[in-house]
Design a protein around this motif. Structure first.
Motif, PDB file in Angstrom:
ATOM      1  N   LYS A 109       0.844  -1.424   0.115  1.00  0.00           N
ATOM      2  CA  LYS A 109       0.102  -0.194  -0.152  1.00  0.00           C
ATOM      3  C   LYS A 109       0.834   1.283  -0.153  1.00  0.00           C
ATOM      4  O   LYS A 109       0.534   2.133  -0.664  1.00  0.00           O
ATOM      5  N   GLU A 110       1.963   1.272   0.446  1.00  0.00           N
ATOM      6  CA  GLU A 110       2.787   2.624   0.739  1.00  0.00           C
ATOM      7  C   GLU A 110       3.507   2.814  -0.516  1.00  0.00           C
ATOM      8  O   GLU A 110       4.498   3.566  -0.757  1.00  0.00           O
ATOM      9  N   VAL A 111       3.502   1.832  -1.777  1.00  0.00           N
ATOM     10  CA  VAL A 111       4.256   1.784  -2.693  1.00  0.00           C
ATOM     11  C   VAL A 111       3.514   2.993  -3.765  1.00  0.00           C
ATOM     12  O   VAL A 111       2.249   2.457  -3.952  1.00  0.00           O
ATOM     13  N   ASN A 112       4.249   4.096  -4.161  1.00  0.00           N
ATOM     14  CA  ASN A 112       3.393   4.915  -5.253  1.00  0.00           C
ATOM     15  C   ASN A 112       4.226   4.975  -6.308  1.00  0.00           C
ATOM     16  O   ASN A 112       5.487   5.091  -6.330  1.00  0.00           O
ATOM     17  N   LEU A 113       3.689   4.568  -7.486  1.00  0.00           N
ATOM     18  CA  LEU A 113       4.469   4.478  -8.629  1.00  0.00           C
ATOM     19  C   LEU A 113       4.033   5.900  -9.651  1.00  0.00           C
ATOM     20  O   LEU A 113       3.066   6.354  -9.688  1.00  0.00           O
ATOM     21  N   PRO A 114       5.199   6.656 -10.012  1.00  0.00           N
ATOM     22  CA  PRO A 114       4.828   7.508 -11.070  1.00  0.00           C
ATOM     23  C   PRO A 114       4.254   7.222 -12.357  1.00  0.00           C
ATOM     24  O   PRO A 114       4.410   6.042 -12.777  1.00  0.00           O
ATOM     25  N   VAL A 115       3.749   7.979 -13.074  1.00  0.00           N
ATOM     26  CA  VAL A 115       3.212   7.814 -14.478  1.00  0.00           C
ATOM     27  C   VAL A 115       4.341   7.277 -15.183  1.00  0.00           C
ATOM     28  O   VAL A 115       5.290   8.069 -15.174  1.00  0.00           O
ATOM     29  N   GLU A 116       4.080   6.411 -16.198  1.00  0.00           N
ATOM     30  CA  GLU A 116       5.191   5.819 -17.285  1.00  0.00           C
ATOM     31  C   GLU A 116       6.334   4.889 -16.493  1.00  0.00           C
ATOM     32  O   GLU A 116       7.247   4.964 -17.182  1.00  0.00           O
ATOM     33  N   THR A 117       5.824   4.561 -15.473  1.00  0.00           N
ATOM     34  CA  THR A 117       6.693   3.514 -14.835  1.00  0.00           C
ATOM     35  C   THR A 117       6.526   2.188 -15.696  1.00  0.00           C
ATOM     36  O   THR A 117       5.466   1.625 -16.117  1.00  0.00           O
ATOM     37  N   ILE A 118       7.716   1.492 -15.855  1.00  0.00           N
ATOM     38  CA  ILE A 118       7.880   0.313 -16.888  1.00  0.00           C
ATOM     39  C   ILE A 118       7.899  -0.869 -15.865  1.00  0.00           C
ATOM     40  O   ILE A 118       8.647  -0.946 -14.984  1.00  0.00           O
ATOM     41  N   ALA A 119       7.022  -2.003 -16.288  1.00  0.00           N
ATOM     42  CA  ALA A 119       7.149  -3.201 -15.372  1.00  0.00           C
ATOM     43  C   ALA A 119       7.734  -4.237 -16.470  1.00  0.00           C
ATOM     44  O   ALA A 119       7.106  -4.559 -17.320  1.00  0.00           O
ATOM     45  N   GLN A 120       9.017  -4.301 -16.001  1.00  0.00           N
ATOM     46  CA  GLN A 120       9.842  -5.302 -16.776  1.00  0.00           C
ATOM     47  C   GLN A 120      10.053  -6.680 -16.404  1.00  0.00           C
ATOM     48  O   GLN A 120      10.377  -6.765 -15.196  1.00  0.00           O
ATOM     49  N   ILE A 121       9.709  -7.715 -17.259  1.00  0.00           N
ATOM     50  CA  ILE A 121      10.143  -8.997 -16.906  1.00  0.00           C
ATOM     51  C   ILE A 121      11.493  -9.410 -17.211  1.00  0.00           C
ATOM     52  O   ILE A 121      11.924  -9.143 -18.449  1.00  0.00           O
ATOM     53  N   TYR A 122      12.107 -10.024 -16.058  1.00  0.00           N
ATOM     54  CA  TYR A 122      13.539 -10.108 -16.548  1.00  0.00           C
ATOM     55  C   TYR A 122      13.760 -11.634 -15.725  1.00  0.00           C
ATOM     56  O   TYR A 122      13.098 -12.111 -14.769  1.00  0.00           O
ATOM     57  N   SER A 123      15.066 -12.043 -15.754  1.00  0.00           N
ATOM     58  CA  SER A 123      15.600 -13.487 -15.193  1.00  0.00           C
ATOM     59  C   SER A 123      16.175 -12.789 -13.953  1.00  0.00           C
ATOM     60  O   SER A 123      16.999 -12.279 -13.862  1.00  0.00           O
ATOM     61  N   SER A 124      15.364 -13.352 -12.851  1.00  0.00           N
ATOM     62  CA  SER A 124      15.952 -13.019 -11.564  1.00  0.00           C
ATOM     63  C   SER A 124      17.319 -13.952 -10.948  1.00  0.00           C
ATOM     64  O   SER A 124      17.784 -13.451  -9.730  1.00  0.00           O
TER      65      SER A 124
END
Length: 344
Positions: A109-124
């Motif tokens: 809940k405390e995470v606020n994302l700015p506009v145009e944030t990218i959700a990138q799939i990657y190998s962890s």
């Protein structure tokens, strides 16, 4: 008063009677049911805990649309700057576009994302486990829960290695092609005739080196034999340099004198001399022209053969006359001491 029991008689003073309520008994079925509920709740909580879900904490849900997810699973972690802030909740096909996938993930809940944030799939990790990495922008506006984020997919290890190796592969192929061309050129150059020429060239080079070695040996012998002369030459050169050094002032005077003479010559007017020279050359050219045209004695001598023949004939007769005078001088000179002439 006596109380008779199986063990004996006791007085009423020695017996204290304590009155208590009888406790209510719980049925065995209720205990089993409560235990089952508790265990089911613990199991649900444990499964959600293992999936990274927090039942008693509110979360914000966001979405991302991907053309492919490369093995991303539900319950995969969501990271922001390397810190886990959420979990992938659900992956499903979109109704409007079956070729694309809708990924639902929840964030703290405390995470606020700015506009145009990218959700990138990657190998962890090195095993290829997939996760989502949030790459925030610098815009001041904040996304609202339920918004769809911009998505991207980072190449896996194989793709990254391929991207790194592909330029090297191309360079290696170009290098192999160049080497093949070089080998073909070498084969073309070093044919049988070229090899023979090369062998002859090497033989000539060896002969030249032998000659150089012999020449250096000869020079060394000459220098050894003429060492005294060489030393005298060096001494003379040193003496000459010393004399030049001692005569430096005189040489400077000579150079100054030459400089003064050159200045004087530079200041002198050569126009009249050049004019006279030109006039003399014109006169000489005129004489040469007259001779070429056969004018004058010299011209006749050059151009007219008769004059040359006459002169040649006269020279021949004169030569015969001189020879005859030499042989018979009395024929031309006849005198006596006594003044009498001999009769013939």
């Amino acid at each position: 008063m006596y109380i008779t029991t199986e063990k004996g008689k006791y007085t009423n003073q020695s017996i204290k009677v304590k009155l208590t309520r009888k406790p209510m008994k719980i049925a065995k079925e209720i205990k089993i049911g409560l235990f089952a509920v508790v265990m089911i709740g613990a199991l649900v909580w444990g499964l959600n805990f293992l999936k990274g879900r927090q039942l008693f904490q509110s979360a914000r849900v966001y979405y991302g649309v991907y053309q492919r997810i490369d093995g991303l699973q539900e319950t995969a972690p969501v990271f922001l700057n390397g810190y886990r802030v959420g979990t992938v909740e659900k992956i499903s096909l979109r109704d409007q576009q079956p070729t694309s996938l809708l990924v639902q993930f929840s964030l703290d809940k405390e995470v606020n994302l700015p506009v145009e944030t990218i959700a990138q799939i990657y190998s962890s990790d090195l095993m290829g486990s997939k996760a989502i990495r949030l790459v925030p922008s610098l815009l001041p506006n904040i996304l609202h829960p339920g918004d769809t984020l911009i998505t991207s997919i980072e190449g896996d290890l194989k793709e990254q290695v391929s991207l790194q190796v592909l330029p090297l592969k191309k360079k290696a192929e170009d290098l192999m092609a160049d080497m093949q061309e070089a080998i073909e050129m070498i084969k073309l150059i070093f044919n049988e005739k070229s090899r023979k020429n090369l062998e002859m060239s090497i033989s000539n080079i060896k002969l030249t080196m032998d000659n150089l070695e012999s020449a250096t040996g000869t020079i060394d012998t000459i220098l050894r034999n003429q060492q005294g002369k060489v030393e005298r030459i060096i001494i003379n050169a040193e003496s000459i340099s010393s004399n030049l050094k001692n005569k430096n002032a005189q040489l400077s005077n000579i150079i100054n004198n030459f400089s003064a003479i050159s200045d004087t010559l530079a200041k002198t007017s050569f126009s009249s001399t050049i004019t006279e020279t030109n006039n003399a050359l014109r006169s000489f050219n005129g004489v040469i022209s007259k001779i070429s045209n056969g004018e004058g004695s010299l011209g006749l001598l050059i151009k007219n053969d008769s004059l040359y023949n006459n002169l040649d004939s006269a020279a021949k007769h004169l030569d015969l006359l001189l020879k005859d005078i030499n042989k018979n001088p009395k024929r031309y000179v006849n005198f006596s001491v006594f003044g009498k002439k001999d009769s013939k």
